[in-house]
Write an enzyme that holds these catalytic residues in place. Structure first.
Site, PDB file in Angstrom:
ATOM      1  N   ASP A  80      36.682  31.063  39.156  1.00 29.48           N
ATOM      2  CA  ASP A  80      37.092  31.787  40.366  1.00 29.48           C
ATOM      3  C   ASP A  80      37.832  30.899  41.361  1.00 29.48           C
ATOM      4  OD1 ASP A  80      34.546  30.513  40.589  1.00 29.48           O
ATOM      5  OD2 ASP A  80      34.186  31.570  42.468  1.00 29.48           O
TER       6      ASP A  80
ATOM      7  N   GLU B 134      31.603  31.113  40.759  1.00 28.44           N
ATOM      8  CA  GLU B 134      30.818  29.954  41.201  1.00 28.44           C
ATOM      9  C   GLU B 134      30.806  29.848  42.721  1.00 28.44           C
ATOM     10  OE1 GLU B 134      29.825  26.248  42.798  1.00 28.44           O
ATOM     11  OE2 GLU B 134      31.933  26.819  42.695  1.00 28.44           O
ATOM     12  N   GLU B 135      31.944  30.174  43.345  1.00 30.99           N
ATOM     13  CA  GLU B 135      32.034  30.067  44.802  1.00 30.99           C
ATOM     14  C   GLU B 135      31.172  31.116  45.506  1.00 30.99           C
ATOM     15  OE1 GLU B 135      33.373  27.719  46.349  1.00 30.99           O
ATOM     16  OE2 GLU B 135      34.735  26.772  44.930  1.00 30.99           O
TER      17      GLU B 135
ATOM     18  N   HIS C 173      38.720  22.942  49.139  1.00 34.71           N
ATOM     19  CA  HIS C 173      38.601  24.051  50.090  1.00 34.71           C
ATOM     20  C   HIS C 173      39.603  23.908  51.239  1.00 34.71           C
ATOM     21  CE1 HIS C 173      34.495  25.801  48.772  1.00 34.71           C
ATOM     22  NE2 HIS C 173      34.987  25.056  47.789  1.00 34.71           N
TER      23      HIS C 173
END
Length: 400
Positions: free
Chosen positions: A79, A141-142, A364
């Site tokens: 993702d 996962e995020e 990020h």
């Protein structure tokens, strides 16, 4: 005979191309439709049996040597993040407001490259492998977390996985280096939403109101003292409030304020006290101000704790891939990773692949552009770790 390093070098241009193709089509958790289709297509082209649609968009492929041995799982996450890309790269995101800003495109490309190399090795040298290698591509996962749904769907059970390996590109480590550490590597990560309930009214009459915003600011400050005054200074812990929302007009005292945050720790006994401590502190502050509160605490995933034996095998693989002067033990991070959910079930190791260099932004970040020279490094460590574990990790004996 062609060495494993030679095979990875030959596959490197394809690995880089895969990464760029994946980078163009980022998709958020459980929406990885195009991503999963590309992954499945690549795996099927290698002649591997492929399963799709696991826990929504998850994909697996199995390389079976036909010889007795353990099942080794290699995992990549798929993702992306809801971030607008600002790298200016020619292969930048084609999906507005979405970007592979955490390197999951890199992880998929490395694992697809490893699958390509290992499938070729098994075909050309049938005696090179024992047991089975499960290539697992995980959604979300995020957030909200795809490891647990994949486990619930049975990915660790048929065939039974004996050891698992995962990797993350890491800009704090220079490209060409590998970070491997036994024991604690990444913190447990949980989140919460806390609502302060007061009594709204006119700004000119604060004595007739219970100011939820002012109370909430006191709660924020008091919660920081959970770390500084209610937790051992020898324990690494973090409590962060990332959101605070209240009010609708400049002259209205809000009757409600909402905050959201995250708590992180390594020790289970510290982690298990978070919910009770937050309730205790918020409840005390609110009671003193005439307000009440509501807490929604969400247990997300535990700490990443690497099995010492599995970490030793990954370190050996890294030494063979890049040499002793480029293998390091990384400093543990308070960042979280739901690979820990797999480690709760089977032993394994999560390691870092250095992707840093001059000007490389942190993860990020909308400008995150990792050094692509790390891609064959990660792929080779995955390959070598899989081969070693297939040869050296004893599968459980039937009936034991």
């Amino acid at each position: 005979m062609e060495s494993l390093s030679d095979r990875v070098r030959a596959a490197a241009p394809h690995i880089v191309d895969l990464r760029r193709r994946l980078h163009r089509i980022p998709e958020t958790g459980f929406n990885e439709v195009r991503t999963a289709a590309l992954v499945a297509e690549e795996l099927a082209a290698l002649g591997l049996p492929v399963r799709t649609g696991i826990a929504g968009t998850g994909v697996t492929a199995l390389l079976d040597s036909g010889r007795p041995g353990p099942t080794v799982m290699l995992r990549a996450d798929m993702d992306a993040l809801p971030i607008t890309e600002a790298t200016g790269l020619p292969y930048a995101s084609e999906h507005p407001g979405c970007m592979h800003a955490c390197g999951h495109d890199m992880h998929m490309a490395m694992l697809l490259g490893a699958a390509r190399v290992l499938a070729g090795l098994a075909e050309q040298n049938p005696g090179a492998l024992r047991g089975r290698i499960l290539f697992l591509f995980q959604p979300a996962e995020e957030g909200p977390g795809g490891a647990a749904p994949m486990i619930e769907a049975g990915v660790l059970d048929d065939p039974g996985v004996d050891v698992c390996i995962g990797a993350h590109v890491w800009p704090e480590i220079p490209a060409g280096f590998v970070g491997v550490k036994p024991g604690p590597l990444m913190a447990a990560m949980d989140r919460f939403e806390l609502t302060v309930l007061g009594k709204g009214g006119h700004a000119a009459n604060p004595h007739l109101c219970v100011d939820a915003l002012e109370t909430a600011t006191q709660v924020v400050g008091a919660l920081q003292r959970v770390v500084s005054r209610m937790t051992s200074p020898l324990e690494p812990v973090i409590l962060t409030i990332g959101e605070l929302h209240a009010g609708t007009a400049y002259n209205v005292i809000p009757g409600e304020a909402r905050m959201a945050g995250t708590v992180r720790a390594f020790a289970p006994e510290v982690r298990n006290r978070w919910e009770q401590r937050i309730n205790q502190v918020a409840g005390g502050v609110c009671a003193a101000m005439g307000a009440t509160h509501r807490l929604d605490f969400q247990w997300c995933h535990p700490a990443v704790i690497n099995d010492p034996r599995a970490a030793a095998e990954v370190r050996r693989a890294a030494l063979d891939a890049v040499g002793a002067d480029r293998v390091m033990e990384p400093v543990p991070t308070m960042g979280g990773e739901d690979f820990s959910m797999f480690l709760q079930r089977v032993p394994g190791c999560f390691f870092f692949v250095g992707c840093g260099g001059p000007g490389v932004a942190p993860v990020h970040n909308p400008c995150f552009a990792p050094d692509e020279s790390c891609l064959p490094v990660g792929a080779e460590v995955l390959c070598r770790a899989a081969v070693q574990l297939c040869a050296r990790w004893d599968a459980p004996q039937a009936g034991v």
